[in-house]
Design a protein around this motif. Structure first.
Motif, PDB file in Angstrom:
ATOM      1  N   PHE A   1       0.845  -1.196   0.000  1.00 41.76           N
ATOM      2  CA  PHE A   1       0.000   0.000   0.000  1.00 41.76           C
ATOM      3  C   PHE A   1       0.867   1.228   0.000  1.00 41.76           C
ATOM      4  N   PRO A   2       0.512   2.238  -0.729  1.00 46.58           N
ATOM      5  CA  PRO A   2      -0.378   2.223  -1.880  1.00 46.58           C
ATOM      6  C   PRO A   2       0.362   1.660  -3.076  1.00 46.58           C
ATOM      7  N   GLN A   3      -0.352   0.992  -3.929  1.00 44.19           N
ATOM      8  CA  GLN A   3       0.270   0.423  -5.121  1.00 44.19           C
ATOM      9  C   GLN A   3       0.176   1.433  -6.257  1.00 44.19           C
TER      10      GLN A   3
ATOM     11  N   THR B   1      -7.877   7.612  -5.523  1.00 44.29           N
ATOM     12  CA  THR B   1      -7.920   6.205  -5.890  1.00 44.29           C
ATOM     13  C   THR B   1      -6.650   5.520  -5.415  1.00 44.29           C
ATOM     14  N   PHE B   2      -6.794   4.301  -4.919  1.00 43.36           N
ATOM     15  CA  PHE B   2      -5.639   3.531  -4.485  1.00 43.36           C
ATOM     16  C   PHE B   2      -5.971   2.049  -4.593  1.00 43.36           C
ATOM     17  N   THR B   3      -4.949   1.240  -4.560  1.00 38.34           N
ATOM     18  CA  THR B   3      -5.113  -0.204  -4.431  1.00 38.34           C
ATOM     19  C   THR B   3      -4.138  -0.675  -3.370  1.00 38.34           C
ATOM     20  N   PHE B   4      -4.453  -1.821  -2.774  1.00 40.46           N
ATOM     21  CA  PHE B   4      -3.528  -2.449  -1.844  1.00 40.46           C
ATOM     22  C   PHE B   4      -3.724  -3.950  -1.915  1.00 40.46           C
ATOM     23  N   ALA B   5      -2.749  -4.669  -1.403  1.00 37.35           N
ATOM     24  CA  ALA B   5      -2.805  -6.130  -1.444  1.00 37.35           C
ATOM     25  C   ALA B   5      -2.010  -6.705  -0.286  1.00 37.35           C
TER      26      ALA B   5
END
Length: 122
Positions: free
Chosen positions: A20-22, A106-110
């Motif tokens: 995070f954040p990707q 906007t963000f993505t995480f994993a």
């Protein structure tokens, strides 16, 4: 974990690999984000998290000055790490936009997990 070495900016090996954040291209440091390279704090005022576990810890990550050039958003990343009665590890994540202007981003995480396997031929 005694063999884990923390030498920023490299990520520590072991633990909970949170991306995070990707952003950026796959394989780059930015793709994995900076959360896994930061020290998290005990969350002393966590929101209600549903859990059946009596063994848990609530953690929080907030932006640092070091993050701002690449990630100019204010956020709160909250993580509950819980141990179930059967020994299962449970992770519950909540990310909140804490920008004073309230503008969305906007963000993505994993969770970038690693599993030990006996034979990769299967």
């Amino acid at each position: 974990m005694r063999k884990a070495i923390y030498k920023p900016p490299k990520a520590i090996r072991g633990g909970i690999p949170i991306c995070f954040p990707q952003f950026g291209s796959h394989g780059s440091l930015e793709h994995h984000g900076f959360a896994r390279n930061r020290f998290w704090s005990n969350d002393t005022d966590p929101p209600p998290f549903p859990t059946n576990s009596k063994s848990f810890i609530d953690l929080i990550l907030k932006p640092s000055e070091e993050d701002m050039p690449k990630w100019p958003h204010s956020y709160e990343f909250r993580l509950r790490v819980a141990l179930g009665t059967g020994g299962d590890l449970m992770l519950t994540s909540r990310i909140r936009n804490a920008n004073a202007d309230g503008k969305p981003f906007t963000f993505t995480f994993a969770y970038h997990t690693y599993f030990s396997v006996l034979d990769i031929g299967y």
